[in-house]
Scaffold this motif. Structure first.
Motif, PDB file in Angstrom:
ATOM      1  N   GLY A 138       0.818  -1.199   0.000  1.00  0.00           N
ATOM      2  CA  GLY A 138       0.000   0.000   0.000  1.00  0.00           C
ATOM      3  C   GLY A 138       0.858   1.258   0.000  1.00  0.00           C
ATOM      4  O   GLY A 138       2.015   1.230   0.408  1.00  0.00           O
ATOM      5  N   VAL A 139       0.262   2.343  -0.472  1.00  0.00           N
ATOM      6  CA  VAL A 139       0.949   3.633  -0.434  1.00  0.00           C
ATOM      7  C   VAL A 139       0.032   4.609   0.301  1.00  0.00           C
ATOM      8  O   VAL A 139      -1.136   4.754  -0.060  1.00  0.00           O
ATOM      9  N   VAL A 140       0.536   5.240   1.353  1.00  0.00           N
ATOM     10  CA  VAL A 140      -0.260   6.207   2.086  1.00  0.00           C
ATOM     11  C   VAL A 140       0.427   7.569   2.034  1.00  0.00           C
ATOM     12  O   VAL A 140       1.614   7.669   1.767  1.00  0.00           O
ATOM     13  N   GLY A 141      -0.366   8.613   2.261  1.00  0.00           N
ATOM     14  CA  GLY A 141       0.200   9.953   2.302  1.00  0.00           C
ATOM     15  C   GLY A 141       0.351  10.393   3.741  1.00  0.00           C
ATOM     16  O   GLY A 141       0.269   9.578   4.658  1.00  0.00           O
ATOM     17  N   GLU A 142       0.547  11.689   3.943  1.00  0.00           N
ATOM     18  CA  GLU A 142       0.627  12.185   5.314  1.00  0.00           C
ATOM     19  C   GLU A 142      -0.684  11.891   6.033  1.00  0.00           C
ATOM     20  O   GLU A 142      -0.716  11.604   7.214  1.00  0.00           O
ATOM     21  N   SER A 143      -1.776  12.004   5.313  1.00  0.00           N
ATOM     22  CA  SER A 143      -3.065  11.567   5.827  1.00  0.00           C
ATOM     23  C   SER A 143      -3.783  10.911   4.668  1.00  0.00           C
ATOM     24  O   SER A 143      -3.633  11.324   3.528  1.00  0.00           O
ATOM     25  N   GLY A 144      -4.531   9.881   4.956  1.00  0.00           N
ATOM     26  CA  GLY A 144      -5.283   9.223   3.900  1.00  0.00           C
ATOM     27  C   GLY A 144      -4.454   8.264   3.074  1.00  0.00           C
ATOM     28  O   GLY A 144      -3.251   8.118   3.282  1.00  0.00           O
ATOM     29  N   ARG A 168      -9.948  -1.701  -5.295  1.00  0.00           N
ATOM     30  CA  ARG A 168     -10.907  -2.195  -4.292  1.00  0.00           C
ATOM     31  C   ARG A 168     -10.170  -2.201  -2.969  1.00  0.00           C
ATOM     32  O   ARG A 168      -9.138  -2.849  -2.845  1.00  0.00           O
ATOM     33  N   ILE A 169     -10.673  -1.483  -1.997  1.00  0.00           N
ATOM     34  CA  ILE A 169     -10.009  -1.411  -0.702  1.00  0.00           C
ATOM     35  C   ILE A 169     -11.004  -1.809   0.369  1.00  0.00           C
ATOM     36  O   ILE A 169     -12.164  -1.395   0.355  1.00  0.00           O
ATOM     37  N   SER A 170     -10.543  -2.643   1.285  1.00  0.00           N
ATOM     38  CA  SER A 170     -11.409  -3.046   2.382  1.00  0.00           C
ATOM     39  C   SER A 170     -11.427  -1.911   3.400  1.00  0.00           C
ATOM     40  O   SER A 170     -10.394  -1.521   3.932  1.00  0.00           O
ATOM     41  N   ALA A 171     -12.612  -1.341   3.644  1.00  0.00           N
ATOM     42  CA  ALA A 171     -12.714  -0.218   4.565  1.00  0.00           C
ATOM     43  C   ALA A 171     -13.928  -0.401   5.461  1.00  0.00           C
ATOM     44  O   ALA A 171     -14.887  -1.085   5.088  1.00  0.00           O
ATOM     45  N   THR A 211      -9.550  -1.417   7.166  1.00  0.00           N
ATOM     46  CA  THR A 211      -9.747  -2.553   8.068  1.00  0.00           C
ATOM     47  C   THR A 211      -8.473  -3.343   8.255  1.00  0.00           C
ATOM     48  O   THR A 211      -8.290  -4.024   9.244  1.00  0.00           O
ATOM     49  N   GLY A 212      -7.586  -3.272   7.256  1.00  0.00           N
ATOM     50  CA  GLY A 212      -6.386  -4.079   7.336  1.00  0.00           C
ATOM     51  C   GLY A 212      -6.610  -5.519   6.937  1.00  0.00           C
ATOM     52  O   GLY A 212      -5.690  -6.325   6.978  1.00  0.00           O
ATOM     53  N   VAL A 216      -2.907  -4.872   2.918  1.00  0.00           N
ATOM     54  CA  VAL A 216      -2.286  -3.844   2.088  1.00  0.00           C
ATOM     55  C   VAL A 216      -1.998  -2.628   2.953  1.00  0.00           C
ATOM     56  O   VAL A 216      -0.890  -2.098   2.956  1.00  0.00           O
ATOM     57  N   PHE A 217      -2.999  -2.231   3.719  1.00  0.00           N
ATOM     58  CA  PHE A 217      -2.837  -1.087   4.602  1.00  0.00           C
ATOM     59  C   PHE A 217      -2.979  -1.548   6.051  1.00  0.00           C
ATOM     60  O   PHE A 217      -3.716  -2.499   6.327  1.00  0.00           O
ATOM     61  N   PRO A 218      -2.322  -0.879   6.957  1.00  0.00           N
ATOM     62  CA  PRO A 218      -2.513  -1.204   8.361  1.00  0.00           C
ATOM     63  C   PRO A 218      -3.943  -0.887   8.795  1.00  0.00           C
ATOM     64  O   PRO A 218      -4.634  -0.125   8.133  1.00  0.00           O
TER      65      PRO A 218
END
Lengths: 272, 174
Positions: A138-144, A168-171, A211-212, A216-218
């Motif tokens: 995953g790639v995240v910014g300073e926020s979001g 598609r992102i699990s949120a 959701t993690g 991909v994302f924490p």
């Protein structure tokens, strides 16, 4: 003088015609919007050609060599500017917690290229396989959120933006309800979160988190806030319009999220 | 309406101007939001100016005629440009369509010396030149050559036929 006058008189119709044509074209360009647009467009297209022709003449006057010397010097100087170097220093940050094992590390990168705004946005980061960037991170910014790594080379990586029709992102929400976040390609400020059961109470301005679940994302990164709630008749689901907290198209700094347990979790997912 | 007097020419201009602006302006055919068929009658005025008119005068009168049609059509300069060019161009077909014994510039009462056959050829040159020039100026860029071609192919035959019919009624003395 008399001869000139005679030529003028003999070709009176031509000169009248020519002068009046100039008047006509002046009228056309000044009083007709379509034609004036075409005229300015044509000028912008061929004006460059005209100017380059002028440049050729200028260069012909012995400026050619001079130019070449200056160009080489410029190239040399440019190569010495900081932008010309590939930055090999590594800024890596990670969540430190003595009681738990390190799971996610963050690799600081910069966006070095991006597609013009379109329904399938991608961007390129200046970190690649050399520093452990692999597709699926995953790639995240300073926020979001920003996107997910798609293709990598040894020094660079291309990521598909969250503003991509295939993303598609699990949120989910604070109350553990979760669904799929996707972009409809319409408005870069909004994404839609689907598959939230109808019986879950959702309020406008609720925050949407990752959701993690997809590794991909924490877990728990804020994505945006709910701006609209729409019950999908017959499906038992509701569709939430999510206002993003960041503008993924204008972020310059990005962090690649590297999941140290990814392989292990993936093994678990693929085991029958 | 016959003859080459000032009155006849003014009358011809008024008639053609009104026909053009109030009748044939309504006629335009096209498809998918674009119009391709137009009827241009007033170039007949330029074609029918007396032979003795000095050439710069023909050009200037053509310009004025085009300009007045432009004002009615709200396309300032387009018709003026095409009409001016037609006024200048007129001398060439006149030169090589000249009868063996030259034009009879002295007026005869009925003016049959230039027959229908002569007008058929002469008007073809004038109409084709006018339409091609006008649609080119209207498109204003050779990029749109397909549009220009299509408009010419559709407009020239109709304009030409109508001009021929009309000229057989007006039959001006050149």
């Amino acid at each position: 003088m008399e001869r000139i006058l005679r030529i003028f008189l003999a070709n009176g119709s031509f000169f009248t015609f020519f002068g009046l044509q100039i008047v006509c074209f002046w009228l056309i360009i000044n009083y007709n919007s379509t034609q004036s647009e075409i005229a300015s467009e044509t000028w912008s297209l061929y004006g460059g050609w005209f100017r380059s022709g002028k440049d050729v003449i200028d260069n012909y006057l012995d400026l050619d060599e001079e130019n070449e010397i200056l160009l080489r010097e410029n190239a040399q100087l440019r190569a010495k500017l900081p932008e010309s170097y590939y930055d090999t220093t590594v800024d890596q940050d990670s969540i430190e917690d003595e009681a738990r094992l390190q799971r996610f590390t963050y690799l600081a990168t910069r966006v070095v290229n991006r597609t013009p705004y379109n329904p399938n946005n991608t961007f390129v980061l200046d970190r690649g396989e050399q520093l452990g960037v692999i597709p699926g991170q995953g790639v995240v910014g300073e926020s979001g959120l920003l996107g997910i790594i798609d293709v990598t080379t040894s020094r660079y990586a291309r990521a598909i933006s969250i503003l991509h029709l295939d993303t598609r992102i699990s949120a989910g929400l604070k109350n553990k309800a979760f669904g799929t976040l996707r972009w409809d390609g319409q408005d870069a400020r909004y994404m839609s979160l689907s598959d939230i059961p109808e019986y879950i109470t959702v309020n406008p301005q609720d925050t949407v988190y990752t959701t993690g679940y997809s590794n991909v994302f924490p877990t728990g990164i804020a994505i945006g806030t709910i701006s609209e709630i729409e019950v999908q008749p017959g499906t038992g689901n509701q569709l939430l319009r999510v206002r993003l907290i960041n503008d993924p198209l204008r972020q310059d700094l990005a962090y690649v999220v590297q999941d140290l347990f990814k392989e292990e979790l993936e093994n678990l997912n693929t085991t029958e | 309406m016959r003859g080459n007097s000032l009155g006849a020419n003014v009358g011809r201009f008024v008639l053609l101007f009104f026909l053009q602006v109030f009748v044939f302006r309504q006629v335009s055919l096209g498809w998918s939001g674009k119009e391709y068929l137009f009827i241009w009658l007033y170039p007949l005025f330029i074609a029918a100016l007396p032979l003795r008119t000095p050439r710069p005068g023909v050009v200037a009168l053509a310009f004025l005629a085009g300009l007045s049609v432009d004002i009615a059509y709200g396309t300032l300069g387009l018709h003026a440009s095409a009409a001016t060019a037609t006024g200048y161009f007129r001398q060439f077909p006149l030169k090589f369509l000249e009868p063996k014994d030259g034009y009879k510039t002295k007026s005869t009462p009925e003016g049959r010396d230039l027959g229908q056959a002569w007008w058929v050829r002469y008007l073809a040159y004038v109409t084709v030149f006018y339409c091609v020039f006008y649609f080119s100026v209207e498109a204003f860029s050779p990029v749109f050559w397909q549009d220009i071609l299509l408009k010419c192919l559709l407009s020239i035959p109709v304009s030409y036929l109508l001009s021929l019919i009309l000229v057989s009624f007006l039959r001006p003395r050149l």
